[in-house]
Motif scaffolding. Sequence first.
Motif, PDB file in Angstrom:
ATOM      1  N   ALA A  81       0.817  -1.219   0.000  1.00 28.12           N
ATOM      2  CA  ALA A  81       0.000   0.000   0.000  1.00 28.12           C
ATOM      3  C   ALA A  81       0.846   1.262   0.000  1.00 28.12           C
ATOM      4  CB  ALA A  81      -0.943  -0.014   1.203  1.00 28.12           C
ATOM      5  N   ALA A  82       2.015   1.222   0.662  1.00 30.17           N
ATOM      6  CA  ALA A  82       2.871   2.405   0.692  1.00 30.17           C
ATOM      7  C   ALA A  82       3.397   2.743  -0.705  1.00 30.17           C
ATOM      8  CB  ALA A  82       4.032   2.185   1.662  1.00 30.17           C
ATOM      9  N   SER A  83       3.786   1.727  -1.460  1.00 26.17           N
ATOM     10  CA  SER A  83       4.279   1.967  -2.826  1.00 26.17           C
ATOM     11  C   SER A  83       3.170   2.497  -3.723  1.00 26.17           C
ATOM     12  CB  SER A  83       4.851   0.679  -3.413  1.00 26.17           C
ATOM     13  OG  SER A  83       5.978   0.236  -2.683  1.00 26.17           O
ATOM     14  N   LEU A  84       1.962   1.939  -3.585  1.00 29.00           N
ATOM     15  CA  LEU A  84       0.837   2.449  -4.367  1.00 29.00           C
ATOM     16  C   LEU A  84       0.475   3.866  -3.939  1.00 29.00           C
ATOM     17  CD1 LEU A  84      -1.518  -0.681  -4.532  1.00 29.00           C
ATOM     18  CD2 LEU A  84       0.014   0.191  -6.307  1.00 29.00           C
ATOM     19  N   GLY A  85       0.607   4.152  -2.648  1.00 23.06           N
ATOM     20  CA  GLY A  85       0.282   5.484  -2.168  1.00 23.06           C
ATOM     21  C   GLY A  85       1.164   6.557  -2.773  1.00 23.06           C
ATOM     22  N   ARG A  86       2.421   6.243  -3.008  1.00 20.89           N
ATOM     23  CA  ARG A  86       3.324   7.236  -3.590  1.00 20.89           C
ATOM     24  C   ARG A  86       2.878   7.670  -4.973  1.00 20.89           C
ATOM     25  NH1 ARG A  86       7.166   4.436  -0.364  1.00 20.89           N
ATOM     26  NH2 ARG A  86       7.607   2.848  -1.931  1.00 20.89           N
ATOM     27  N   VAL A  87       2.167   6.803  -5.681  1.00 17.37           N
ATOM     28  CA  VAL A  87       1.635   7.177  -6.997  1.00 17.37           C
ATOM     29  C   VAL A  87       0.662   8.341  -6.865  1.00 17.37           C
ATOM     30  CG1 VAL A  87       0.230   6.387  -8.942  1.00 17.37           C
ATOM     31  CG2 VAL A  87       1.937   4.856  -7.942  1.00 17.37           C
ATOM     32  N   PHE A  88      -0.037   8.400  -5.726  1.00 17.07           N
ATOM     33  CA  PHE A  88      -1.044   9.430  -5.503  1.00 17.07           C
ATOM     34  C   PHE A  88      -0.576  10.509  -4.531  1.00 17.07           C
ATOM     35  CE2 PHE A  88      -3.458   5.965  -7.198  1.00 17.07           C
ATOM     36  CZ  PHE A  88      -4.476   6.549  -7.906  1.00 17.07           C
ATOM     37  N   GLY A  89       0.690  10.466  -4.153  1.00 14.74           N
ATOM     38  CA  GLY A  89       1.194  11.451  -3.212  1.00 14.74           C
ATOM     39  C   GLY A  89       0.613  11.276  -1.827  1.00 14.74           C
ATOM     40  N   ARG A  90       0.306  10.039  -1.445  1.00 12.79           N
ATOM     41  CA  ARG A  90      -0.263   9.731  -0.141  1.00 12.79           C
ATOM     42  C   ARG A  90       0.618   8.733   0.593  1.00 12.79           C
ATOM     43  NH1 ARG A  90      -6.071  10.617   0.141  1.00 12.79           N
ATOM     44  NH2 ARG A  90      -6.795  11.667  -1.755  1.00 12.79           N
TER      45      ARG A  90
END
Length: 214
Positions: free
Chosen positions: A168-177
């Motif tokens: 989830a952390a890696s996916l969050g970086r895509v959205f700046g979260r």
Amino acid sequence: MQVVQQSEAMMPVGPAGHDPAGGPLRTCLASGQTRPPHEMIRFVVGPDGRVVPDLARKLPGRGLWVTATREAVERSIARKAFARGARRAVGVDADLPQRIEGLLRARALEALALARRAGAAVNGFAKVEERLRSGRLGLVVCAEEAHASDSRGKVAGRGAPVMDFVDAASLGRVFGRDDATYIGIVSGPLAGRVAAEIGRWAAYRAPAGQAMGM
């Protein structure tokens, strides 16, 4: 890992030894089997004499083709198949199999980022569920932490393929979260591109003997 999607890597092969998505079939250095280019990884020998992965299939030079699995790449290294295919002595980095996995992961994350920049991606369970109800999504991407969750079960079987990807952390970086657990991709070419890139990454990591019928 569960992947519910007939990605580009599973497309049928056309007649006369041609792949409708990418031209003539290629022969794998590891197995000797012929496959369509989208099921393989192309390598070239760089100016320094070292083997370089060419995931985009655009680098100049004689192509050396290996089935797109870690097991096939490792087998090619162990059997010195790159030197045999290049008909010359070549250098192969010890971390090549691991580096390819990282490159495939990066390509899939970049495809997600492209969908976000194009306004074709939404983040969050509520937004994903809403768009699933309206039939607007062509793909749902779930963080690996959600694999066995009740929420993932709710988005599955709602008319759009569901694919598990990275944390989830890696996916969050895509959205700046800080994190992102559920991402929806609007139906269209970008959903197909994301699915193909994630499918390619997943197939590469599959256990030996299970990927692409090896």
